[in-house]
Structure formats: C-alpha cells, structure tokens
Motif scaffolding. Structure first.
Motif, mmCIF file in Angstrom:
data_model
loop_
_atom_site.group_PDB
_atom_site.id
_atom_site.type_symbol
_atom_site.label_atom_id
_atom_site.label_comp_id
_atom_site.label_asym_id
_atom_site.label_seq_id
_atom_site.Cartn_x
_atom_site.Cartn_y
_atom_site.Cartn_z
ATOM 1 N N ALA A 147 5.833 4.308 2.506
ATOM 2 C CA ALA A 147 4.814 3.689 3.237
ATOM 3 C C ALA A 147 5.509 2.389 3.774
ATOM 4 O O ALA A 147 5.349 2.220 4.607
ATOM 5 C CB ALA A 147 3.304 4.271 3.391
ATOM 6 N N ARG A 148 5.556 1.545 2.646
ATOM 7 C CA ARG A 148 6.042 0.375 3.044
ATOM 8 C C ARG A 148 7.241 0.084 3.931
ATOM 9 O O ARG A 148 6.562 -0.833 4.794
ATOM 10 C CB ARG A 148 6.198 -0.188 1.878
ATOM 11 N N ALA A 149 8.112 1.154 4.138
ATOM 12 C CA ALA A 149 8.939 0.515 4.996
ATOM 13 C C ALA A 149 8.580 0.543 6.751
ATOM 14 O O ALA A 149 8.261 0.273 7.160
ATOM 15 C CB ALA A 149 9.916 1.021 4.974
ATOM 16 N N ASP A 150 8.103 1.767 6.805
ATOM 17 C CA ASP A 150 6.910 1.612 8.240
ATOM 18 C C ASP A 150 6.169 0.599 8.366
ATOM 19 O O ASP A 150 5.975 0.165 10.195
ATOM 20 C CB ASP A 150 5.837 3.017 8.053
ATOM 21 N N GLU A 151 5.132 0.659 7.121
ATOM 22 C CA GLU A 151 4.995 -1.246 7.216
ATOM 23 C C GLU A 151 5.422 -1.993 8.636
ATOM 24 O O GLU A 151 4.860 -2.849 9.035
ATOM 25 C CB GLU A 151 3.564 -1.270 6.331
ATOM 26 N N LEU A 152 6.553 -2.079 7.683
ATOM 27 C CA LEU A 152 7.479 -3.420 7.777
ATOM 28 C C LEU A 152 7.795 -3.587 9.652
ATOM 29 O O LEU A 152 7.822 -4.389 9.939
ATOM 30 C CB LEU A 152 8.335 -3.719 6.597
ATOM 31 N N ALA A 153 8.085 -2.002 9.567
ATOM 32 C CA ALA A 153 8.768 -1.708 11.047
ATOM 33 C C ALA A 153 7.734 -1.816 12.841
ATOM 34 O O ALA A 153 8.097 -2.608 13.067
ATOM 35 C CB ALA A 153 9.144 -0.414 11.104
#
Length: 280
Positions: A147-153
C-alpha cells in the motif's frame, strides 16, 4: 567521498540482468582494505551511509549504491524482483573486484540475505541493521508494504516522507536528524522504483532459508526500533548459523544514522573478527 556510475556488462547468475549496473549511482570512500558494500533501506539512498563512508573509509574500500530507481540511479525499465536486486548487487561486486562484506539496512538487509543465498562466493560476511526475513512473513505486513506505493503516488515524495520519517527514529535521535531523514527520503523515492522495491519486500519471506546462509553475520537493532523490533531482530539472528546479535542503545530503526559511532565500532570489530577467522 565521490560519486560514480558503474561500467560493464549487464549479466547475472542466470543470464542478462533486467537492470544495467552501469545505470547505478555509487558513492565510494577509501582505497585500501577489504571491500564493504552498503545497501540502503526502502525509504533512503546512499546518503544514509554518509557516516559509514566517512569513518569506515579509513579502514576499508566502502561503496554504497542508490538502488535501481532511487536517488541518482536510473529508473528500471520493468518491474524488479528481489532476485533482480541481488543479481544487480552481485554484478556491482564483480565490477569492484569481487567478494565483499555486505552491510544492509532494513530492506537493504533483505537484499543482502538474498545476495548471500544466490551468490555465496561474493559475500564475505553480512551486517544486517534493523532488518528482517522480509515482509512476506506476515500477510498484514505484506499488504501494508504494498500500500505504500499508492500512498507515495497520492501524496508525493515530500509529504510521504514527512509522515513516515518520525516512526523511523528513536526518542534519543540527534537534533536535526528528523529533517535530514525527511529531506533524504523525499529526494530518494519515486515511482516506479519504490513500487518495485515495496513489492519485492512484500513478496519475500526468507525464514525457511536462513539456515542455508553460510556467511558469518552481525545483526544490529536499535533498542527503540518500532519497525523491526528487538524481538524480531533477535529471531533473525537466532536463525542464522553463524551470527552475533547487538542491541544499539539510544537508537530506533535507523540505528546506523542515529548512533553512527556505535554502529561503526561494531562493524569494524566484525570486520576484524572475520579477518582473523580468514587468516586462521
């Protein structure tokens, strides 16, 4: 300390590498002694090893990469697996002259373990700082990692870093370190590289393979680490056949940045012990 890009062919254990090591940015220090490769955590870059480059460089040839898709390294052309990161690190070692002691922080420690499993002849020893067998040990941790990658995006690098950095530091972190960590993370992380790194971490569980690691290891963990945790690091150390375990006082998850003098002293002691064993 100088920055450099690698040169050479992109071949790995099983053929052509998916990432050309010539596209890596590498910081280097020292011109004599054993080789030491430093692999940073998932939210950082070679900048996180500034204190190790500065001090260990007086005793060893130290180099720290910006992982593929991080910092000043080029973006990967396709998704990378943990095997791909390990094979790219192996190619870098071969270009730098061969076997090395490998220092891995957090995600970097997970890469270091895979490197030791896939290319044991290139790993003289391991130093695993605030690391783990991988986030695949627990479904909740794996989901959170992905989920971190979506948070970064959604939030962008600066806001993402500002939210994540405080949890990485212990209560005794030096003044100003939090802002430096935020700035370094914001400059290091971007998509798609961070997404590939997070997936590699989420998909990995080395638990059943740790007994096969032949390299001597030193496992370090900050006493206030809220990410790995002392108990988690101790379990990792206990599963490795040849391992010493150290709790770093006054440090959180970024022990090598929060207490660099203590961590560097332990690393140098570890290198000395490994050197004595080799001579024996």
């Amino acid at each position: 300390m100088t920055g450099a890009h690698t040169t050479g062919t992109a071949t790995g254990a099983t053929g052509t590498l998916p990432y050309d090591p010539a596209d890596l940015h590498v910081e280097e220090a020292g011109d004599a002694g054993p080789r030491v490769l430093c692999l940073h955590g998932i939210g950082s870059s070679s900048v996180s090893f500034a204190a190790q480059l500065a001090e260990l460089g007086a005793h060893a040839r130290v180099f720290a990469w910006d992982a593929p898709g991080y910092g000043r390294s080029a973006d990967p052309g396709r998704p990378l697996t943990l095997d791909d990161y390990a094979d790219t690190a192996a190619a870098l070692l071969r270009e730098r002259g061969g076997p090395a002691h490998v220092v891995g922080a957090s995600w970097g420690g997970v890469i270091a373990l895979r490197l030791a499993l896939r290319h044991p002849g290139l790993v003289l020893s391991l130093v695993l700082a605030d690391s783990s067998p991988g986030s695949g040990t627990d479904p909740h941790k794996a989901r959170a990692m992905r989920a971190r990658a979506d948070e970064l995006a959604e939030s962008g690098p600066r806001a993402f870093a500002a939210r994540r950095a405080p949890r990485l530091l212990g209560q005794d972190a030096p003044a100003g370190l939090a802002e430096r960590v935020v700035s370094a993370m914001a400059a290091a992380v971007r998509l798609p590289g961070y997404r590939y790194a997070a997936e590699s971490m989420a998909a990995t569980d080395h638990s059943d393979r740790l007994a096969s690691v032949t390299a001597p290891a030193l496992v370090l963990v900050g006493e206030h680490d809220r990410v790995t945790g002392v108990a988690g690091a101790q379990a990792l150390a206990g599963a490795l056949p040849r391992c010493a375990f150290v709790v770093v006082r006054g440090a959180g998850h970024l022990a090598h940045q929060e207490q660099p003098a203590r961590v560097n002293a332990w690393i140098l002691s570890h290198l000395d012990i490994c050197s004595v064993r080799d001579r024996g």
